[in-house]
Design an enzyme around this catalytic site. Structure first.
Site, PDB file in Angstrom:
ATOM      1  N   TRP A  96      84.983   4.844 -19.185  1.00 43.47           N
ATOM      2  CA  TRP A  96      84.271   5.131 -19.042  1.00 43.47           C
ATOM      3  C   TRP A  96      83.591   4.793 -17.932  1.00 43.47           C
ATOM      4  O   TRP A  96      82.910   4.437 -17.199  1.00 43.47           O
ATOM      5  CB  TRP A  96      82.419   4.662 -19.827  1.00 43.47           C
ATOM      6  N   ASN A  97      84.679   3.644 -17.603  1.00 49.67           N
ATOM      7  CA  ASN A  97      84.459   1.730 -16.438  1.00 49.67           C
ATOM      8  C   ASN A  97      84.545   2.863 -15.151  1.00 49.67           C
ATOM      9  O   ASN A  97      83.335   3.008 -13.948  1.00 49.67           O
ATOM     10  CB  ASN A  97      85.390   1.155 -16.971  1.00 49.67           C
TER      11      ASN A  97
ATOM     12  N   ARG B  84      91.736  10.824  -9.883  1.00 45.91           N
ATOM     13  CA  ARG B  84      92.628  10.405 -10.033  1.00 45.91           C
ATOM     14  C   ARG B  84      94.275  11.468 -10.599  1.00 45.91           C
ATOM     15  O   ARG B  84      95.609  11.147 -10.630  1.00 45.91           O
ATOM     16  CB  ARG B  84      93.213   8.967 -10.502  1.00 45.91           C
TER      17      ARG B  84
ATOM     18  N   ALA C 104      84.960  10.485 -21.017  1.00 44.76           N
ATOM     19  CA  ALA C 104      84.750   9.235 -22.807  1.00 44.76           C
ATOM     20  C   ALA C 104      83.163   9.726 -23.029  1.00 44.76           C
ATOM     21  O   ALA C 104      82.475  10.308 -22.091  1.00 44.76           O
ATOM     22  CB  ALA C 104      84.546   7.825 -21.829  1.00 44.76           C
TER      23      ALA C 104
ATOM     24  N   GLY D   9      93.038   4.183 -20.535  1.00 48.67           N
ATOM     25  CA  GLY D   9      91.879   3.554 -21.250  1.00 48.67           C
ATOM     26  C   GLY D   9      92.879   2.811 -22.217  1.00 48.67           C
ATOM     27  O   GLY D   9      93.601   1.927 -21.219  1.00 48.67           O
TER      28      GLY D   9
ATOM     29  N   GLU E 297      98.239   5.257 -18.385  1.00 52.44           N
ATOM     30  CA  GLU E 297      97.244   3.265 -17.582  1.00 52.44           C
ATOM     31  C   GLU E 297      96.407   2.815 -18.403  1.00 52.44           C
ATOM     32  O   GLU E 297      94.838   3.335 -18.497  1.00 52.44           O
ATOM     33  CB  GLU E 297      96.364   4.318 -16.240  1.00 52.44           C
TER      34      GLU E 297
ATOM     35  N   ARG F 190      83.772  -6.579  -9.210  1.00 53.94           N
ATOM     36  CA  ARG F 190      84.168  -5.495  -9.195  1.00 53.94           C
ATOM     37  C   ARG F 190      84.130  -5.133 -10.343  1.00 53.94           C
ATOM     38  O   ARG F 190      84.689  -5.163 -11.493  1.00 53.94           O
ATOM     39  CB  ARG F 190      85.248  -4.940  -8.905  1.00 53.94           C
TER      40      ARG F 190
ATOM     41  N   CYS G  67      90.009  -2.734 -15.478  1.00 53.09           N
ATOM     42  CA  CYS G  67      91.460  -3.195 -15.748  1.00 53.09           C
ATOM     43  C   CYS G  67      92.478  -3.874 -15.091  1.00 53.09           C
ATOM     44  O   CYS G  67      93.372  -4.832 -15.537  1.00 53.09           O
ATOM     45  CB  CYS G  67      92.637  -2.017 -15.642  1.00 53.09           C
TER      46      CYS G  67
ATOM     47  N   GLU H 103      91.936  -9.017 -23.042  1.00 52.62           N
ATOM     48  CA  GLU H 103      91.182  -8.386 -21.746  1.00 52.62           C
ATOM     49  C   GLU H 103      89.648  -8.659 -22.215  1.00 52.62           C
ATOM     50  O   GLU H 103      88.691  -7.958 -23.086  1.00 52.62           O
ATOM     51  CB  GLU H 103      91.208  -6.765 -21.661  1.00 52.62           C
TER      52      GLU H 103
END
Ligand code: NAD
Length: 488
Positions: A159-160, A168, A185, A237, A259, A287, A293, A390
Site C-alpha cells: 500500500w505504501n 515497476r 494491497a 511487501g 522486494e 519521504r 522500505c 522497521e
C-alpha cells in the site's frame, strides 16, 4: 469530500478487472476503502475470491502464447502510451492516491511521475531483448542463446507506493511479453484499478492483465502459486509475507522476485558536509511519511557532529506541518492505520525507556486520522528495539558513534540489507564503507536511491532480484540455449 475529490473517486471502476472486462466479484462481496486522514469510507470495491483468481489465471494462461509473440515494438508502444496517459492524468491520479493512502499531494504527484518513468524505461527496453551466438570451445557446435517470456506472472504489491510498485512490475512484464494477475494491497486498490483503465486505453490486449482487489490475499494468491500455470511471482511487501510466498513457490519451483523490508542505516561522519547530510536525512527519513522500505531507520552520527546534527535535524523536523495530505501546505500525512501508529509509539516508548531523549515530537497528532508527529530521538542506544525493527513512520532516532569500525559493525548487524546511506567527504572512506556495507544499494552523499534506470533491490532478508535498470527485464525472461551440431 470536496466535489473534486468525489469526482476523482467516482471516475474509478470499482469492480474486478478480469481478462479485460470489468465485473463484480463472483461472490458479490465488496469491501470498504478508507481515507486514513479522516477514517471515512471513500467507496466500496469488489472483493475477489479464489474462484475469480482461478478464472483470471485461465485467461492469463490462454492469452500467454499469442501475447509473447506480439512484436516488441508494439509492446513498447503500449507502455509509452500508458506513460503519457499517466502524466496527462497526473493531477487526478495524485488526488486519488492521497485519498486512499494519505501521503501529501506533492508526494503523490511525485509518485505518479516515478511510476510513469517505469513505463517509459521499459517501453525502451522492450526492443532491446538480446540473445547471443557463439562457437563452442571445441569448435564443433554453435550456441544460440535466446531470451523468452517466463509466462504468466503473479504480481503482489504493497500500500505504501500504490502506483509505482505496480508499474515497476507491470512495465517489465509487458516489455518481456508476460501475462499477469495483479493483487494490490487491500488498503489501496483504487490506484491499481485506475492503472488498469489507463493500460486498456493504451491498447493492452484483453486478458494480458487482471487486477484483483481482495480482503483474502492468501486465499486468492496461494491457489495460483500452486497451480503450475503461473511461472513467476513478483512480490513487494514485508519479509514475513515474502518468506511465506517463497515457501509456497517451492512446490511449483517458481521464479521469484522479492522486494522485502528494510532497516536502512544512515551514517554521517565528522567530515561530512553537514547541510547536505541534514537535507539527505530529511529525504531518506521523511519521504512517504517514513513509510518507505528505503527509509533511514537508524541514523548514526559520529561523536564530533552528533549534537549539532541532531539539533539541525530537530529544527527541520519540528517545522514540518502535519495534516491531511490534500490540504494546502501539509508536509506529513497520517500513517496508514491505527496498528501502524501503535507500533511507532511502542518503538519510541522503548527507546525512551532505554535512555533516549525526545528532541521534538513524540506522540500522536490531532484529528481523527492516524497522525503521528515528526519525531527526533537523540542518544538512542544501539540496543533499542527500533534498531531491529522497521519503524515505518516519521521517527528519526540518532545514535552517536566513535569509529568507522564500530559503525560498520552496527550498520551490518541486522538481517535486512536493502539500502544504506553514508555522508563523508573522504574519497577513500566513501569507497571503503560503500564496499563494506551489506546492502543492495548505497546512497553516497544522497538521501534517495530510487530511480527507474537503476537496479533496485536488496540482499539478505531484504529480498531477491532487482527491479528497474538494465537488469529489471531479466526477472521476466528465461534464458534458452539452442546447441547447434552437425556442422562440418
Ligand atoms: P505486507 O507484506 O503486509 O503486504 C504486502 C502485500 O502482500 C499486500 O498486497 C498484501 O495484501 C499481501 N499479502 C499479505 N498477506 C498475504 C498472504 N498471506 N498471501 C499473499 N499475499 C499477502 O506489507 P505492507 O504492509 O503492505 O507493506 C509494507 C512492507 O513492504 C514493508 O516491510 C516495506 O519495507 C515493504 N516494501 C518493500 C519495498 C521494496 O522494494 N523492497 C517497497 C515497498 C515496501
Amino acid at each position: 469530500m470536496s466535489d473534486r475529490e468525489a469526482r476523482v473517486v467516482a471516475q474509478v471502476n470499482k469492480t474486478l478487472f478480469l481478462g479485460g472486462k470489468w465485473r463484480e466479484a463472483s461472490s458479490g462481496s465488496t469491501f470498504p476503502v478508507e481515507d486514513p486522514s479522516t477514517r471515512k469510507v471513500l467507496c466500496d470495491v469488489a472483493d475477489a475470491s479464489k474462484e475469480d483468481a482461478l478464472e483470471a489465471l485461465d485467461i492469463a494462461a490462454e492469452v500467454q502464447p499469442e501475447w509473447a509473440r506480439t512484436a516488441p515494438r508494439e509492446r513498447g508502444e503500449i507502455l509509452h502510451r500508458a506513460y503519457r496517459l499517466l502524466m496527462e492524468r497526473q493531477e487526478d491520479l495524485a488526488v486519488l492516491m492521497t485519498l486512499e493512502m494519505g501521503k501529501p499531494l506533492a508526494e503523490a504527484r511525485g509518485e505518479i511521475a516515478y511510476a510513469g518513468e517505469f513505463f517509459r524505461w521499459f517501453s525502451e527496453e522492450a526492443v532491446r531483448i538480446e540473445g547471443g551466438f557463439s562457437t563452442s570451445p571445441d569448435g564443433k557446435a554453435r550456441f544460440l542463446i535466446m531470451r523468452q517470456a517466463v509466462g504468466p506472472c503473479m504480481l503482489i504489491t504493497p500500500w505504501n507506493f500504490p502506483m509505482a510498485m505496480g508499474t515497476r512490475k507491470i512495465g517489465p512484464a509487458i516489455a518481456a511479453g508476460c501475462t499477469m494477475v495483479l493483487k494490490p494491497a487491500q488498503q489501496t486498490p483504487l490506484s491499481a484499478l485506475a492503472l488498469a483503465d489507463i493500460l486498456t486505453e493504451a491498447g493492452l490486449p484483453e486478458g494480458v492483465l487482471s487486477v484483483l482487489p481482495t480482503t483474502d490475499p492468501g486465499g486468492v494468491t496461494e491457489p495460483l502459486l500452486k497451480d503450475g500455470r503461473i511461472r513467476k511471482v513478483s512480490f513487494t511487501g514485508s519479509t514475513a509475507v515474502g518468506r511465506m510466498l517463497l515457501e509456497q513457490s517451492a512446490s511449483q519451483v517458481l521464479r521469484t522476485s522479492m522486494e522485502l523490508g528494510g532497516n536502512a542505516p544512515f551514517i554521517v561522519f565528522d567530515d561530512a558536509d553537514l547541510d547536505a547530510a541534514v537535507d539527505g536525512a530529511m529525504l531518506a527519513k521523511m519521504r512517504n511519511i517514513g513509510e518507505a522500505c528505503t527509509a533511514a531507520n537508524r541514523i548514526y552520527a559520529q561523536s564530533g557532529i552528533a549534537e549539532e546534527f541532531s539539533r539541525r535535524l530537530s529544527e527541520r523536523m519540528g517545522a514540518l506541518r502535519l495534516g491531511r495530505g490534500l490540504d494546502d501546505n501539509v508536509d506529513v500525512g497520517p500513517l496508514i492505520d491505527d496498528k501502524a501508529r501503535q507500533k511507532v509509539q511502542g518503538l519510541v516508548d522503548d527507546a525512551v525507556e532505554r535512555g533516549a531523549e525526545v528532541l521534538v515530537g513524540g506522540g500522536r497528532g490531532e484529528g481523527p486520522g492516524h497522525f503521528y508527529r515528526p519525531t527526533v530521538l537523540a542518544n538512542v542506544p544501539f540496543a533499542a528495539e527500533l534498531s531491529n525493527t522497521e519503524i515505518f513512520g516519521p521517527v528519526a532516532p540518532v545514535m552517536p558513534f566513535d569509529t568507522e569500525e564500530e559503525v560498520l559493525h552496527a550498520a551490518n548487524d541486522t538481517e535486512f540489507g536493502l539500502v544504506s546511506y553514508l555522508y563523508t567527504r573522504d574519497l577513500n572512506r566513501a569507497f571503503r564503507v560503500s564496499e563494506a556495507l551489506e546492502t543492495g544499494m548505497v546512497g553516497l552523499n544522497q538521501g534517495v536511491v530510487s530511480n527507474p534506470a537503476a537496479p533496485f533491490g536488496g540482499v539478505k532478508h531484504s529480498g531477491l532480484g532487482r527491479e528497474g535498470g538494465r537488469v529489471g527485464i531479466d526477472e521476466f525472461l528465461d534464458v534458452k540455449y539452442v546447441g547447434i551440431g552437425g556442422l562440418s
